[in-house]
Design a protein around this motif. Sequence first.
Motif, PDB file in Angstrom:
ATOM      1  N   ARG A 198      -3.531 -24.922  42.401  1.00 25.34           N
ATOM      2  CA  ARG A 198      -3.591 -24.811  40.943  1.00 25.34           C
ATOM      3  C   ARG A 198      -4.085 -23.444  40.467  1.00 25.34           C
ATOM      4  O   ARG A 198      -3.671 -22.944  39.424  1.00 25.34           O
ATOM      5  N   GLY A 199      -4.970 -22.823  41.233  1.00 21.10           N
ATOM      6  CA  GLY A 199      -5.496 -21.537  40.812  1.00 21.10           C
ATOM      7  C   GLY A 199      -4.535 -20.388  40.955  1.00 21.10           C
ATOM      8  O   GLY A 199      -4.799 -19.275  40.491  1.00 21.10           O
ATOM      9  N   ARG A 200      -3.391 -20.631  41.564  1.00 24.00           N
ATOM     10  CA  ARG A 200      -2.417 -19.563  41.817  1.00 24.00           C
ATOM     11  C   ARG A 200      -1.498 -19.287  40.633  1.00 24.00           C
ATOM     12  O   ARG A 200      -0.804 -18.283  40.611  1.00 24.00           O
ATOM     13  N   TYR A 201      -1.436 -20.208  39.681  1.00 25.97           N
ATOM     14  CA  TYR A 201      -0.488 -20.038  38.594  1.00 25.97           C
ATOM     15  C   TYR A 201      -1.099 -20.522  37.279  1.00 25.97           C
ATOM     16  O   TYR A 201      -2.119 -21.204  37.253  1.00 25.97           O
ATOM     17  N   ARG A 202      -0.431 -20.166  36.211  1.00 22.00           N
ATOM     18  CA  ARG A 202      -0.839 -20.597  34.870  1.00 22.00           C
ATOM     19  C   ARG A 202       0.339 -21.311  34.226  1.00 22.00           C
ATOM     20  O   ARG A 202       1.474 -20.837  34.295  1.00 22.00           O
ATOM     21  N   ILE A 203       0.083 -22.460  33.614  1.00 26.47           N
ATOM     22  CA  ILE A 203       1.132 -23.201  32.927  1.00 26.47           C
ATOM     23  C   ILE A 203       0.690 -23.453  31.491  1.00 26.47           C
ATOM     24  O   ILE A 203      -0.446 -23.857  31.250  1.00 26.47           O
ATOM     25  N   ARG A 204       1.584 -23.188  30.556  1.00 27.33           N
ATOM     26  CA  ARG A 204       1.231 -23.377  29.155  1.00 27.33           C
ATOM     27  C   ARG A 204       2.473 -23.729  28.348  1.00 27.33           C
ATOM     28  O   ARG A 204       3.616 -23.514  28.786  1.00 27.33           O
ATOM     29  N   VAL A 205       2.247 -24.271  27.151  1.00 27.80           N
ATOM     30  CA  VAL A 205       3.328 -24.638  26.247  1.00 27.80           C
ATOM     31  C   VAL A 205       3.556 -23.499  25.263  1.00 27.80           C
ATOM     32  O   VAL A 205       2.602 -22.944  24.705  1.00 27.80           O
ATOM     33  N   MET A 206       4.827 -23.154  25.034  1.00 26.49           N
ATOM     34  CA  MET A 206       5.191 -22.113  24.077  1.00 26.49           C
ATOM     35  C   MET A 206       6.393 -22.581  23.257  1.00 26.49           C
ATOM     36  O   MET A 206       7.160 -23.446  23.700  1.00 26.49           O
ATOM     37  N   ASN A 207       6.547 -22.009  22.080  1.00 30.81           N
ATOM     38  CA  ASN A 207       7.787 -22.200  21.332  1.00 30.81           C
ATOM     39  C   ASN A 207       8.923 -21.521  22.080  1.00 30.81           C
ATOM     40  O   ASN A 207       8.767 -20.408  22.595  1.00 30.81           O
ATOM     41  N   GLU A 208      10.050 -22.175  22.139  1.00 33.89           N
ATOM     42  CA  GLU A 208      11.193 -21.603  22.857  1.00 33.89           C
ATOM     43  C   GLU A 208      11.799 -20.459  22.048  1.00 33.89           C
ATOM     44  O   GLU A 208      12.208 -20.652  20.889  1.00 33.89           O
ATOM     45  N   PRO A 209      11.862 -19.253  22.622  1.00 30.26           N
ATOM     46  CA  PRO A 209      12.448 -18.131  21.878  1.00 30.26           C
ATOM     47  C   PRO A 209      13.921 -18.393  21.557  1.00 30.26           C
ATOM     48  O   PRO A 209      14.653 -18.957  22.371  1.00 30.26           O
ATOM     49  N   VAL A 210      14.324 -18.004  20.386  1.00 35.69           N
ATOM     50  CA  VAL A 210      15.729 -18.157  19.977  1.00 35.69           C
ATOM     51  C   VAL A 210      16.469 -16.900  20.418  1.00 35.69           C
ATOM     52  O   VAL A 210      16.674 -15.958  19.638  1.00 35.69           O
ATOM     53  N   VAL A 211      16.831 -16.870  21.687  1.00 38.30           N
ATOM     54  CA  VAL A 211      17.527 -15.723  22.276  1.00 38.30           C
ATOM     55  C   VAL A 211      18.620 -16.254  23.194  1.00 38.30           C
ATOM     56  O   VAL A 211      18.579 -17.425  23.616  1.00 38.30           O
ATOM     57  N   PRO A 212      19.618 -15.419  23.523  1.00 40.36           N
ATOM     58  CA  PRO A 212      20.637 -15.850  24.487  1.00 40.36           C
ATOM     59  C   PRO A 212      19.990 -16.183  25.831  1.00 40.36           C
ATOM     60  O   PRO A 212      18.961 -15.602  26.190  1.00 40.36           O
ATOM     61  N   PRO A 213      20.552 -17.128  26.593  1.00 45.75           N
ATOM     62  CA  PRO A 213      19.960 -17.526  27.877  1.00 45.75           C
ATOM     63  C   PRO A 213      19.680 -16.358  28.812  1.00 45.75           C
ATOM     64  O   PRO A 213      18.672 -16.358  29.515  1.00 45.75           O
ATOM     65  N   ARG A 214      20.537 -15.347  28.816  1.00 43.03           N
ATOM     66  CA  ARG A 214      20.349 -14.216  29.732  1.00 43.03           C
ATOM     67  C   ARG A 214      19.130 -13.376  29.381  1.00 43.03           C
ATOM     68  O   ARG A 214      18.643 -12.598  30.199  1.00 43.03           O
ATOM     69  N   MET A 240      16.253 -14.826  28.157  1.00 40.34           N
ATOM     70  CA  MET A 240      15.083 -15.695  28.102  1.00 40.34           C
ATOM     71  C   MET A 240      13.956 -15.192  28.995  1.00 40.34           C
ATOM     72  O   MET A 240      12.790 -15.098  28.567  1.00 40.34           O
ATOM     73  N   ALA A 241      14.265 -14.857  30.242  1.00 33.71           N
ATOM     74  CA  ALA A 241      13.226 -14.450  31.193  1.00 33.71           C
ATOM     75  C   ALA A 241      12.487 -13.208  30.702  1.00 33.71           C
ATOM     76  O   ALA A 241      11.251 -13.157  30.713  1.00 33.71           O
ATOM     77  N   SER A 242      13.230 -12.195  30.277  1.00 24.11           N
ATOM     78  CA  SER A 242      12.582 -10.951  29.843  1.00 24.11           C
ATOM     79  C   SER A 242      11.772 -11.168  28.568  1.00 24.11           C
ATOM     80  O   SER A 242      10.673 -10.617  28.419  1.00 24.11           O
ATOM     81  N   THR A 243      12.274 -12.000  27.658  1.00 25.51           N
ATOM     82  CA  THR A 243      11.545 -12.273  26.413  1.00 25.51           C
ATOM     83  C   THR A 243      10.228 -12.978  26.706  1.00 25.51           C
ATOM     84  O   THR A 243       9.172 -12.622  26.163  1.00 25.51           O
ATOM     85  N   LEU A 244      10.269 -13.974  27.589  1.00 24.44           N
ATOM     86  CA  LEU A 244       9.049 -14.699  27.927  1.00 24.44           C
ATOM     87  C   LEU A 244       8.073 -13.808  28.677  1.00 24.44           C
ATOM     88  O   LEU A 244       6.855 -13.889  28.478  1.00 24.44           O
ATOM     89  N   LYS A 245       8.576 -12.961  29.558  1.00 24.80           N
ATOM     90  CA  LYS A 245       7.685 -12.057  30.297  1.00 24.80           C
ATOM     91  C   LYS A 245       6.919 -11.143  29.355  1.00 24.80           C
ATOM     92  O   LYS A 245       5.710 -10.949  29.498  1.00 24.80           O
ATOM     93  N   TRP A 246       7.608 -10.589  28.378  1.00 23.96           N
ATOM     94  CA  TRP A 246       6.927  -9.691  27.454  1.00 23.96           C
ATOM     95  C   TRP A 246       5.928 -10.453  26.591  1.00 23.96           C
ATOM     96  O   TRP A 246       4.839  -9.957  26.294  1.00 23.96           O
ATOM     97  N   ALA A 247       6.271 -11.676  26.206  1.00 23.87           N
ATOM     98  CA  ALA A 247       5.348 -12.484  25.407  1.00 23.87           C
ATOM     99  C   ALA A 247       4.099 -12.821  26.204  1.00 23.87           C
ATOM    100  O   ALA A 247       2.971 -12.758  25.683  1.00 23.87           O
ATOM    101  N   MET A 248       4.260 -13.176  27.474  1.00 31.18           N
ATOM    102  CA  MET A 248       3.116 -13.522  28.302  1.00 31.18           C
ATOM    103  C   MET A 248       2.296 -12.288  28.656  1.00 31.18           C
ATOM    104  O   MET A 248       1.062 -12.345  28.715  1.00 31.18           O
TER     105      MET A 248
END
Length: 289
Positions: free
Chosen positions: A74-90, A92-100
């Motif tokens: 459990r200490g190796r990762y962080r899990i949290r709830v976020m609003n889903e960004p309204v972006v194209p699927p391709r 999604m990963a980069s948008t979430l990375k910058w937000a986190m």
Amino acid sequence: MSITVGSGAGWTVLDLGAAEACCAVSVRAPGRGGGRPLVASVATAAAAESDKQALRGLMAKVDRKLPLLMALGRGRYRIRVMNEPVVPPREMASTLKWAMAAESDNPAHELHLGWLSIPSDAGQSSHRQRQIYVVTTPAAPLASAQQLWREAGLRPKVVDIRETALRNLANAAAPAGESQVLVYADPQGVGFIFVHAGALVMDRYIEQPVSDVQQASTEGRQRLHERVLSELLRSIDVVGRAHPSMTLSRVLVAPMEGREGLFELLRERMDPEATRLQLGELFDLSAVP
């Protein structure tokens, strides 16, 4: 990870969740005639995950030929709830990375990231933004761990987290399409996994070391168990308000070593009544103690 394995032969899972112990299990998929997956071997080692020799010895006791899945601590990762960004699927990963990255000390390129959709309720407004679970782990520590695994001769096909593994277990025990909560415990605390129609709806974890429970007086142990009950009822209320059409059909309680009395309290006070998770109904345990 999935309880039901398609055409594959099965899998071996190495759990790195405990601070000073690791365990591994090999499971063989049922044949074409169906039936339960067979637990072929189980092994434990009282050693930290950085002990390469211990990892080699542990894996020598299970089936190395099956695909290997690693369950992170459990200490190796962080899990949290976020609003889903309204972006194209391709994107999604980069948008979430910058937000986190904006909320942590790690630049975007130094994070490994994955996400899970949270099912929306049929009765919710179409204008309400959808939510997702976002899982992140710093890239450098994970890379170091992967190097250690390679040196120990381990080649994991999948690196998983406990919440998704427990979701799969709860789904395997749930009647199709029904909603339920799985209550489980580990040496550090007690957790709840809510599932609906195959999806993870909510997870909750309470820090409560089993050593505190075992050392407590009768009254103290009762208070600790009451705290778990209170948090579970609160979590059920939160899920009910977020998903009005989701009716909880079962409260499943996994085996809980060292927390005697907790199941009995839950069974007495829960509605629907708490029932024990019977692993023997999901797996063929005839080959292991």
